[in-house]
Design an enzyme around this catalytic site. Structure first.
Site, short mmCIF file in Angstrom:
data_model
loop_
_atom_site.label_atom_id
_atom_site.label_comp_id
_atom_site.label_asym_id
_atom_site.label_seq_id
_atom_site.Cartn_x
_atom_site.Cartn_y
_atom_site.Cartn_z
N ASN A 11 8.17 0.75 -2.65
CA ASN A 11 8.66 -0.16 -1.61
C ASN A 11 7.65 -1.30 -1.48
O ASN A 11 6.57 -1.10 -0.91
CB ASN A 11 8.79 0.62 -0.29
CG ASN A 11 9.08 -0.29 0.89
OD1 ASN A 11 9.48 -1.44 0.73
ND2 ASN A 11 8.87 0.24 2.10
N LYS A 13 7.82 -4.02 0.23
CA LYS A 13 7.77 -4.70 1.54
C LYS A 13 7.80 -6.21 1.30
O LYS A 13 8.51 -6.68 0.42
CB LYS A 13 6.56 -4.22 2.34
CG LYS A 13 6.51 -2.68 2.38
CD LYS A 13 5.49 -2.11 3.31
CE LYS A 13 5.53 -0.59 3.24
NZ LYS A 13 4.68 0.05 4.22
N HIS A 98 13.69 2.20 7.57
CA HIS A 98 12.23 2.29 7.38
C HIS A 98 11.55 2.10 8.74
O HIS A 98 12.01 1.32 9.57
CB HIS A 98 11.77 1.23 6.38
CG HIS A 98 10.33 1.39 6.00
ND1 HIS A 98 9.30 0.94 6.81
CD2 HIS A 98 9.73 1.99 4.94
CE1 HIS A 98 8.15 1.25 6.25
NE2 HIS A 98 8.38 1.88 5.11
N GLU A 100 9.08 0.45 9.66
CA GLU A 100 8.76 -0.94 10.03
C GLU A 100 9.99 -1.66 10.57
O GLU A 100 9.89 -2.51 11.46
CB GLU A 100 8.16 -1.67 8.82
CG GLU A 100 6.72 -1.22 8.59
CD GLU A 100 6.24 -1.27 7.15
OE1 GLU A 100 6.87 -1.95 6.32
OE2 GLU A 100 5.24 -0.59 6.85
N GLU A 170 8.66 9.93 6.19
CA GLU A 170 7.46 9.08 6.21
C GLU A 170 6.85 9.14 7.60
O GLU A 170 7.28 8.39 8.50
CB GLU A 170 7.84 7.64 5.87
CG GLU A 170 8.45 7.49 4.50
CD GLU A 170 8.27 6.06 3.99
OE1 GLU A 170 7.62 5.88 2.96
OE2 GLU A 170 8.76 5.12 4.64
N GLY A 176 0.49 3.15 5.43
CA GLY A 176 -0.47 2.06 5.32
C GLY A 176 -1.80 2.36 6.00
O GLY A 176 -2.60 1.45 6.22
N SER A 216 0.89 6.53 2.53
CA SER A 216 -0.43 6.52 1.87
C SER A 216 -0.48 7.36 0.60
O SER A 216 -1.50 8.02 0.33
CB SER A 216 -1.54 6.92 2.85
OG SER A 216 -1.64 5.94 3.87
P1 PGA Z 1 2.21 3.14 2.14
O1 PGA Z 1 3.71 2.78 2.60
O2 PGA Z 1 2.34 3.91 0.84
O3 PGA Z 1 1.54 1.82 1.96
O4 PGA Z 1 1.63 3.99 3.21
C1 PGA Z 1 4.77 3.70 2.45
C2 PGA Z 1 6.04 3.12 2.99
O5 PGA Z 1 6.00 2.40 4.01
O6 PGA Z 1 7.13 3.35 2.42
#
Ligand code: PGA
Length: 253
Positions: A11, A13, A98, A100, A170, A176, A216
């Site tokens: 992903n 983003k 997601h 976010e 997640e 992140g 992560s």
């Molecule tokens: P990350 O993001 O691997 O940077 O933690 C995962 C995601 O948001 O799908």
């Protein structure tokens, strides 16, 4: 069609425009084995979808997806993209809900479910993202939250066909942050999600819904997470931006 597992999904983003997308695939593709053991999927920003599709043309089994879409197929919705348009542009898979989108853009469980259903109606596979915040985990409500997010997908008319749905667990506190769920924590939640899916689908259909872990994930922890019980794949943010680290994770499968 149920996607072959493990599913390794990136992903991106809001990163990688069309030129960076082309460069990413020219580095990644030589690293991939001739035959993929499972499924590799990349979710670029929508503006880079065509570049991704073209750059991956020699490996059509790499899925290209959209990170978000609006549930109406077309009309006066300035700034939106839809599932049929995404399919027309070469997407075969879509993320929905997601964290976010939920946290920064106010998306509700119902919105996420409508997006997942719209994706499936257009022939895409939907990955519904679910996960609790650290406050919710500390309060002991992690599974209640995840269950509520999952239940929304059933709505009034039932969940989409199992063959077109995947779930990404997640935990918000792991996205992140460099803080990953341990393989045991991931397994515990994935087992409960699998059990809960059994209440939404008849007979064995729920076993056809892959459950991905995200938060992560890096080349260093990906192998242990993939080996955990009920973990059918990984949804990778930061580490998917670099073809070396994403390629290294694909090589583990
Ligand atoms: P990350 O993001 O691997 O940077 O933690 C995962 C995601 O948001 O799908």
């Amino acid at each position: 069609m149920t996607l072959p597992t493990p599913i390794i999904a990136g992903n991106w983003k809001l990163n990688h425009g069309p030129r960076a997308t082309a460069a990413f695939f020219s580095s990644l593709i030589p690293r991939l084995p001739d035959t993929l053991a499972g499924t590799v999927a990349i979710f670029p920003p929508s503006l880079s979808l065509a570049a991704a599709r073209d750059a991956a043309a020699t490996r059509p089994e790499i899925l290209i997806g959209v990170q978000n879409l609006y549930w109406e197929p077309h009309g006066a919705y300035t700034g939106e993209i839809s599932a049929p348009l995404a399919a027309d542009a070469g997407a075969t898979i879509a993320l929905a809900g997601h964290s976010e989108r939920r946290q920064l853009f106010g998306e509700t469980d119902r919105d996420a479910a409508r997006k997942a259903h719209a994706a499936v109606a257009a022939g895409l596979t939907a990955i519904l993202c679910v996960g609790e915040t650290s406050d919710e985990r500390d309060a002991g409500t992690a599974f209640t939250v995840v269950e509520r997010q999952l239940l929304a997908i059933a709505g009034d008319d039932g969940p989409p066909p199992a063959e077109f749905l995947a779930i990404a667990y997640e935990p918000v506190w792991a996205i992140g942050t460099g803080r990953t769920a341990s393989p045991d924590d991931a397994a515990m939640m994935h087992e409960r999600i699998r059990e809960f899916l059994g209440t939404l689908y008849e007979e064995n259909a729920s076993s056809r819904v892959p459950i991905l872990y995200g938060g992560s994930v890096k080349p260093e922890n990906a192998g242990d997470l993939l080996a955990a019980s009920c973990v059918d794949g990984l949804l990778i943010g930061g580490a998917s931006l670099d073809p070396d680290s994403f390629g290294a994770i694909c090589e583990l499968t």
